[in-house]
Enzyme design. Sequence first.
Site, PDB file in Angstrom:
ATOM      1  N   ASP A   1      48.005 -15.197  54.941  1.00  0.00           N
ATOM      2  CA  ASP A   1      47.082 -16.100  54.257  1.00  0.00           C
ATOM      3  C   ASP A   1      45.977 -15.281  53.578  1.00  0.00           C
ATOM      4  O   ASP A   1      45.705 -15.426  52.383  1.00  0.00           O
ATOM      5  CB  ASP A   1      46.483 -17.061  55.297  1.00  0.00           C
ATOM      6  CG  ASP A   1      45.818 -18.256  54.636  1.00  0.00           C
ATOM      7  OD1 ASP A   1      45.874 -18.369  53.398  1.00  0.00           O
ATOM      8  OD2 ASP A   1      45.236 -19.080  55.358  1.00  0.00           O
TER       9      ASP A   1
ATOM     10  N   TYR B   1      48.210 -20.484  63.485  1.00  0.00           N
ATOM     11  CA  TYR B   1      48.280 -21.662  62.610  1.00  0.00           C
ATOM     12  C   TYR B   1      49.230 -22.728  63.151  1.00  0.00           C
ATOM     13  O   TYR B   1      49.433 -23.750  62.508  1.00  0.00           O
ATOM     14  CB  TYR B   1      48.769 -21.255  61.211  1.00  0.00           C
ATOM     15  CG  TYR B   1      47.747 -20.586  60.352  1.00  0.00           C
ATOM     16  CD1 TYR B   1      46.743 -19.808  60.903  1.00  0.00           C
ATOM     17  CD2 TYR B   1      47.786 -20.718  58.966  1.00  0.00           C
ATOM     18  CE1 TYR B   1      45.814 -19.174  60.104  1.00  0.00           C
ATOM     19  CE2 TYR B   1      46.856 -20.084  58.162  1.00  0.00           C
ATOM     20  CZ  TYR B   1      45.875 -19.307  58.740  1.00  0.00           C
ATOM     21  OH  TYR B   1      44.964 -18.677  57.945  1.00  0.00           O
TER      22      TYR B   1
ATOM     23  N   LYS C   1      48.901  -6.593  63.226  1.00  0.00           N
ATOM     24  CA  LYS C   1      47.722  -6.067  63.922  1.00  0.00           C
ATOM     25  C   LYS C   1      48.149  -5.731  65.354  1.00  0.00           C
ATOM     26  O   LYS C   1      47.544  -6.154  66.337  1.00  0.00           O
ATOM     27  CB  LYS C   1      46.626  -7.158  63.858  1.00  0.00           C
ATOM     28  CG  LYS C   1      45.273  -6.750  64.305  1.00  0.00           C
ATOM     29  CD  LYS C   1      44.583  -5.757  63.390  1.00  0.00           C
ATOM     30  CE  LYS C   1      43.314  -5.276  64.067  1.00  0.00           C
ATOM     31  NZ  LYS C   1      42.807  -4.018  63.517  1.00  0.00           N
TER      32      LYS C   1
ATOM     33  N   ASP D   1      44.260  -4.183  58.872  1.00  0.00           N
ATOM     34  CA  ASP D   1      42.980  -3.753  58.283  1.00  0.00           C
ATOM     35  C   ASP D   1      43.197  -2.575  57.326  1.00  0.00           C
ATOM     36  O   ASP D   1      42.607  -2.522  56.240  1.00  0.00           O
ATOM     37  CB  ASP D   1      41.926  -3.430  59.357  1.00  0.00           C
ATOM     38  CG  ASP D   1      42.479  -2.653  60.534  1.00  0.00           C
ATOM     39  OD1 ASP D   1      43.712  -2.649  60.720  1.00  0.00           O
ATOM     40  OD2 ASP D   1      41.697  -2.045  61.271  1.00  0.00           O
TER      41      ASP D   1
END
Length: 413
Positions: free
Chosen positions: A304, A159, A226, A280
């Site tokens: 987000d 971002y 992640k 996840d």
Amino acid sequence: MKFKMIEPPKNGKPITIANNRLKVPSNPIIPVIEGDGIGRDIMKATRRVVDAAVEKSYAGRKEIVWFDIYAGEAALERYGEVLPKDTFNAIKQFIIALKGPLTTPVGGGYRSLNVTLRQVLQLYACVRPVRYFQGVPSPVKHPEKMNVIIFRENTEDVYAGIEWARGTKDAKKIIDFLNKSMKVKVRSDSGVGIKPISVTGTQRLVRKAIRYALENNRPSVTLVHKGNIMKYTEGAFRDWGYKLAAKEFSTQTVSEDELWSKYKGEIPEGRILIKDRIADSMFQQILTRTDEYDVVATPNLNGDYLSDACAAQVGGLGMAPGANMADFVALFEATHGTAPKYADKDMVNPGSLILSAVMMLNYLGWKEAAKSIEDSMEKTILNKTVTYDLHRQMEGATKVSTSQFATHIIENL
Ligand code: NAP
């Protein structure tokens, strides 16, 4: 500080910082940006509710002195520009501010005012508490198990806005560099974005999350990343987070590894647990083992997605509050937009902004007023007196306007 077109109220005092802590007077000046569109309706309602709760909780011993400052359409009218210097200066000087939503023109016009405010004021943490309010329609069986507060990094990651469009000279230059000098293979018809994650950005965020957990008696902080795939950005976020906890909070925290290797699975008295989850898996666990999660710290993109997914689990964004924060400066704001089709119709749900003001009251240390608004809003919803958005999902409810909803909350305080 001198202002060009606004005058701070004389009957209030500024919040200051002393010994690395906020010093809040009994009559703090709080700058307020009403916002565009529905901002006008929800800010009026919010101010009424906050004033009533403060009066009821402290019987005149405390009072918020609101200071109107301008951004968006209202600023354009007064100043001829959408984000005047006065507005930044007022937030910097008075430290804590409340903000309604602001319009961002799509595909041109001016840059997002929200993004500009976050960047200029270096508001590096987007903080989103998500809890259930009894009576709100929810898509899951046990929405009451959700009570998390998400600290999302606000300045880095994909971002950061460092990207080049496919086919441009710059994209070609970066692809050539990657293919030739770094010996990787990127297709020539790619757009390219960069994902920076730094020690600085990570540690100031994780520090804030751990401090929050300690100050508010929350049992754990989960680092969501992640890192199995993106080792040097997301994986590093996890490692730097654990390192910070071990270095700066060694006597107040325990990592999940230590919990088993040293403490037989029992969290030692007075400590909080620092754990991590791969993103996840976290999306599954927040549904299936919801109450195992508490304070969450995570990079920008994960944060987000996760904030909205958690909000959906307790009935949607209409009631989701938020704040963008630096070390001390904090801008509390509704998480939804300006919903222009409902502007000035006295119709929408002011819940998100009211709950953002509740976060603000907690940040001021005015916990009694904050709790009274939360309890009263819950009671109002349980009484089934709700705005159109909740009304359409609830059987047997009475539909009320924005201002009536605020009046019911005030009566139920
Ligand atoms: P939006 O303003 O959030 O509205 C989308 C829909 O969400 C509305 O049509 C309404 O749904 C529902 N909604 C939003 N707020 C509600 C409330 N308080 N009570 C009840 N329902 C509510 O999103 P948008 O239409 O995509 O964006 C409009 C403008 O806001 C854009 O200029 C955008 O850039 C800006 N924006 C600003 C911020 C910010 O200032 N932080 C954040 C997001 C968007 P129904 O029609 O189904 O009733």
